[in-house]
Design an enzyme around this catalytic site. Structure first.
Site, PDB file in Angstrom:
ATOM      1  N   HIS A  36       0.803  -1.224   0.000  1.00  0.00           N
ATOM      2  CA  HIS A  36       0.000   0.000   0.000  1.00  0.00           C
ATOM      3  C   HIS A  36       0.838   1.278   0.000  1.00  0.00           C
ATOM      4  O   HIS A  36       0.303   2.365  -0.227  1.00  0.00           O
ATOM      5  CB  HIS A  36      -0.929   0.023   1.219  1.00  0.00           C
ATOM      6  CG  HIS A  36      -1.831  -1.158   1.291  1.00  0.00           C
ATOM      7  ND1 HIS A  36      -2.637  -1.547   0.238  1.00  0.00           N
ATOM      8  CD2 HIS A  36      -2.066  -2.056   2.285  1.00  0.00           C
ATOM      9  CE1 HIS A  36      -3.319  -2.627   0.592  1.00  0.00           C
ATOM     10  NE2 HIS A  36      -2.981  -2.962   1.821  1.00  0.00           N
ATOM     11  N   ILE A  51      -1.487  -0.227  -4.183  1.00  0.00           N
ATOM     12  CA  ILE A  51      -2.944  -0.291  -4.276  1.00  0.00           C
ATOM     13  C   ILE A  51      -3.527   0.238  -2.959  1.00  0.00           C
ATOM     14  O   ILE A  51      -2.891   0.165  -1.910  1.00  0.00           O
ATOM     15  CB  ILE A  51      -3.467  -1.720  -4.561  1.00  0.00           C
ATOM     16  CG1 ILE A  51      -3.100  -2.684  -3.426  1.00  0.00           C
ATOM     17  CG2 ILE A  51      -2.920  -2.223  -5.895  1.00  0.00           C
ATOM     18  CD1 ILE A  51      -3.767  -4.050  -3.545  1.00  0.00           C
TER      19      ILE A  51
END
Lengths: 131, 159
Positions: A36, A51
């Protein structure tokens, strides 16, 4: 609650995943999984970059219904399948539809699609107390 | 590599978490789209309910205090799920892991000062389409012993 709700009512909520949202959400939630926050790790994992945390997308689906019913404290349940990652600079459109209003509980189906028309959530259902 | 089914039923917790006003506000605004900076969680976008960040408005509102954004619960209720994923005996490959499904049930609101106790267990482990699925349940009670949040957390580990 002054407003009444009917099955078939629809609502829309649009959210942009700005460039640093995965990092802001990591800070607030504690989810610092490197997929992330680190583009190199995201690439190594076959994701093509970072993401957004799926649980942030879930939060936006909850938010769509909370705004519709006018009070976040009335959300009773959320269920989602994460079908496609959300990436920085994606714009996600949440389309909700009231499927039932029964015994003081409103049930809504919520779809979430990115700017390419791809579903990022599948089978999302949110319930809210309206009694 | 397939996960070993003998870990079905393994329990994690209890874990204790005290809900704090600033953390509630920070989470609500991070989900809501604010841009945090040094010393501030950012300016609330117009769609964010004041019940989530404005203590004065919230005290005059239906709950008598600030409340948590519902999915704030993941901040503490994730603990059994993350413990299972990190369990060295399960040996989950973190890089191949994605969050597949999530269900949360909210039985009450959460306010600053609430002390949440979370327990969880591995409900299921199965393989499908060359992927492994790990399903963990969680239950979080407040300081009055009332169950406030139940969760079902599903990880997918790509083969």
């Amino acid at each position: 609650m002054s407003r009444t709700f009917q099955p078939g009512e629809t609502f829309t909520h649009v959210r942009e995943c700005d460039r640093y949202r995965p990092i802001y959400y990591a800070g607030a939630s504690g989810d610092f999984n490197p997929i992330h926050i680190d583009p190199e790790v995201g690439k190594t994992a076959g994701l093509g970059g970072v993401i957004l945390q799926g649980l942030c997308t879930l939060g936006w689906a909850v938010e769509a219904v909370a705004v519709f019913v006018g009070d976040p404290g009335r959300i009773r349940r959320v269920r989602v399948r994460f079908s496609k990652p959300v990436r920085p600079e994606d714009t996600i459109t949440f389309e909700g539809k009231v499927t039932s209003v029964q015994d003081g509980v409103l049930t809504a189906e919520v779809s979430a699609t990115n700017q390419r028309g791809e579903d990022v959530l599948k089978g999302a259902v949110v319930e809210a107390s309206i009694g | 590599m397939a996960l070993d089914k003998r870990f079905i039923g393994r329990e994690y917790g209890p874990y204790s978490y005290t809900v704090g006003a600033e953390k509630l506000r920070e989470f609500a605004l991070a989900v809501g789209g604010a841009r945090p900076g040094a010393g501030t969680p950012g300016e609330p976008p117009p769609h964010v309910s004041p019940l989530l960040y404005d203590a004065q408005a919230a005290k005059a509102g239906p709950y008598g205090d600030l409340i948590a954004f519902p999915s704030f619960a993941v901040v503490f209720a994730v603990r059994p799920f993350s413990a299972a994923i990190a369990d060295p005996e399960l040996a989950v490959n973190m890089l191949m892991l994605v969050h597949g499904e999530q269900e949360l049930e909210f039985l009450d609101v959460m306010r600053p000062g609430d002390v949440m106790t979370t327990t969880g267990r591995i409900e299921n482990i199965f393989d499908k389409a060359r992927m492994s699925f790990l399903v963990v349940s969680s239950e979080s009670r407040n300081q009055h012993g009332k169950t406030v949040v139940k969760g079902t957390w599903t990880a997918v580990i790509r083969g």
